[in-house]
Write an enzyme that holds these catalytic residues in place. Sequence first.
Site, mmCIF file in Angstrom:
data_model
loop_
_atom_site.group_PDB
_atom_site.id
_atom_site.type_symbol
_atom_site.label_atom_id
_atom_site.label_comp_id
_atom_site.label_asym_id
_atom_site.label_seq_id
_atom_site.Cartn_x
_atom_site.Cartn_y
_atom_site.Cartn_z
ATOM 1 N N TYR A 56 -1.816 -1.162 10.164
ATOM 2 C CA TYR A 56 -1.877 -1.289 8.711
ATOM 3 C C TYR A 56 -0.529 -0.890 8.107
ATOM 4 C CZ TYR A 56 -3.795 -0.866 3.964
ATOM 5 O OH TYR A 56 -4.038 -1.021 2.623
ATOM 6 N N SER A 81 0.882 -1.170 0.000
ATOM 7 C CA SER A 81 0.000 0.000 0.000
ATOM 8 C C SER A 81 0.917 1.216 0.000
ATOM 9 C CB SER A 81 -0.841 -0.004 1.285
ATOM 10 O OG SER A 81 -1.456 1.244 1.496
HETATM 11 N N1 NAD Z 1 -8.467 -0.227 -2.183
HETATM 12 C C1 NAD Z 1 -7.399 0.491 -1.926
HETATM 13 O O1 NAD Z 1 -7.390 1.709 -2.122
HETATM 14 C C2 NAD Z 1 -6.156 -0.132 -1.410
HETATM 15 C C3 NAD Z 1 -5.031 0.696 -1.218
HETATM 16 C C4 NAD Z 1 -3.867 0.133 -0.766
HETATM 17 C C5 NAD Z 1 -3.804 -1.221 -0.516
HETATM 18 N N2 NAD Z 1 -4.912 -1.995 -0.675
HETATM 19 C C6 NAD Z 1 -4.782 -3.416 -0.369
HETATM 20 O O2 NAD Z 1 -5.331 -4.183 -1.420
HETATM 21 C C7 NAD Z 1 -5.825 -5.412 -0.898
HETATM 22 C C8 NAD Z 1 -7.265 -5.592 -1.347
HETATM 23 O O3 NAD Z 1 -8.000 -4.490 -0.887
HETATM 24 P P1 NAD Z 1 -9.468 -4.145 -1.417
HETATM 25 O O4 NAD Z 1 -9.569 -2.667 -1.399
HETATM 26 O O5 NAD Z 1 -9.768 -4.903 -2.654
HETATM 27 O O6 NAD Z 1 -10.309 -4.704 -0.173
HETATM 28 P P2 NAD Z 1 -11.813 -5.262 -0.106
HETATM 29 O O7 NAD Z 1 -12.177 -5.201 1.340
HETATM 30 O O8 NAD Z 1 -12.663 -4.579 -1.095
HETATM 31 O O9 NAD Z 1 -11.612 -6.789 -0.535
HETATM 32 C C9 NAD Z 1 -10.759 -7.629 0.223
HETATM 33 C C10 NAD Z 1 -11.165 -9.082 0.047
HETATM 34 O O10 NAD Z 1 -10.282 -9.860 0.858
HETATM 35 C C11 NAD Z 1 -11.030 -10.765 1.628
HETATM 36 N N3 NAD Z 1 -10.320 -11.049 2.865
HETATM 37 C C12 NAD Z 1 -10.066 -10.205 3.890
HETATM 38 N N4 NAD Z 1 -9.411 -10.848 4.857
HETATM 39 C C13 NAD Z 1 -9.241 -12.126 4.448
HETATM 40 C C14 NAD Z 1 -8.651 -13.280 5.025
HETATM 41 N N5 NAD Z 1 -8.136 -13.263 6.269
HETATM 42 N N6 NAD Z 1 -8.633 -14.432 4.315
HETATM 43 C C15 NAD Z 1 -9.184 -14.483 3.085
HETATM 44 N N7 NAD Z 1 -9.784 -13.427 2.490
HETATM 45 C C16 NAD Z 1 -9.810 -12.264 3.177
HETATM 46 C C17 NAD Z 1 -12.376 -10.088 1.871
HETATM 47 O O11 NAD Z 1 -13.400 -11.032 2.168
HETATM 48 C C18 NAD Z 1 -12.588 -9.366 0.530
HETATM 49 O O12 NAD Z 1 -13.255 -10.193 -0.406
HETATM 50 C C19 NAD Z 1 -5.654 -5.348 0.618
HETATM 51 O O13 NAD Z 1 -4.463 -6.011 0.978
HETATM 52 C C20 NAD Z 1 -5.534 -3.861 0.873
HETATM 53 O O14 NAD Z 1 -4.806 -3.574 2.041
HETATM 54 C C21 NAD Z 1 -6.092 -1.479 -1.121
#
Ligand code: NAD
Length: 263
Positions: A158, A145
């Site tokens: 985080y 991230s």
């Molecule tokens: N969306 C953003 O702006 C952003 C920015 C930086 C980093 N990220 C990272 O990207 C990744 C995905 O984020 P997103 O925005 O798509 O999140 P989201 O919450 O929309 O989707 C995450 C998915 O992961 C699953 N999940 C969560 N914990 C889990 C576990 N312990 N085991 C199995 N599945 C699990 C959830 O059920 C969900 O389907 C994460 O690692 C997040 O930290 C996202």
Amino acid sequence: MKDSENKVIIITGAGMGLGLATAKELASKGSKLVLVDYNEKSLTDAKAEITKEFPDVNIINVVADVSKEEAVKNYVDEAVKAFGRIDGLYNNAGIEGKQASITEYDVNIFKKVIDINLMGVYYGLRYVIPVMQKQKFGRIVNVASVGGIRGVLNQMPYVASKHAVSGMTKNAALEYGRDGILTNAIAPGAILTPMVAEAFKQVNPENPKAAETEYAQRNPTKRLGQPHDVAKLVAFLLSEDNGYVSGQTIAIDGGESNIYGNS
Ligand SMILES: NC(=O)c1ccc[n+]([C@@H]2O[C@H](COP(=O)([O-])OP(=O)(O)OC[C@H]3O[C@@H](n4cnc5c(N)ncnc54)[C@H](O)[C@@H]3O)[C@@H](O)[C@H]2O)c1
């Protein structure tokens, strides 16, 4: 894109957001997919959505909580049982935790964020890498991230977990490059997924849309990222077109992490 066709790719956190967007991008290129999530319903819905758009796609779903070592071992075994190999791992599942200052942070939530974001990524590496070593080929993308290269107010666990993801990525690149395994991390900025929509609700419960619009104004592009922006980069890093990029944490944030002071 060269050779995404028929490549076997595991995607964790595939039920929604960045995982689902990447699954669709790879399905469009003919990859075989192992979708992993701890939310069984969203996993089932994701498979149905992808199959509707790409009827020929070959997908298996495995319900697993990535913070549980046995569950990770199992999704790796299921992938090998179904497809005989693993070409790519998108180590994406993660949570944000709650927003609170360091001294007020709930210690149990702190530990949960570390268990999922750090240990979950580590277990993925631990069990996928031996399969890739035998093949003398593999591509891994860990999800860090901008919080993995910068501090973020009120999100200490985080930030700690995502810096760790960046560190583990460097080590995996060093230790397994000789086996044909290239490992990188991505550092997304604010990408409009359910996780980020939830964060805007915490910032402004009465008007999350206003929080979103205000946030976008800080970005050089004046917009939030979209999941497909990220999916394109991940698909490249997981493909054989990436022949020599390894150990990097690549920001995908419209340039925002370069800002220092007022802009
Ligand atoms: N969306 C953003 O702006 C952003 C920015 C930086 C980093 N990220 C990272 O990207 C990744 C995905 O984020 P997103 O925005 O798509 O999140 P989201 O919450 O929309 O989707 C995450 C998915 O992961 C699953 N999940 C969560 N914990 C889990 C576990 N312990 N085991 C199995 N599945 C699990 C959830 O059920 C969900 O389907 C994460 O690692 C997040 O930290 C996202």
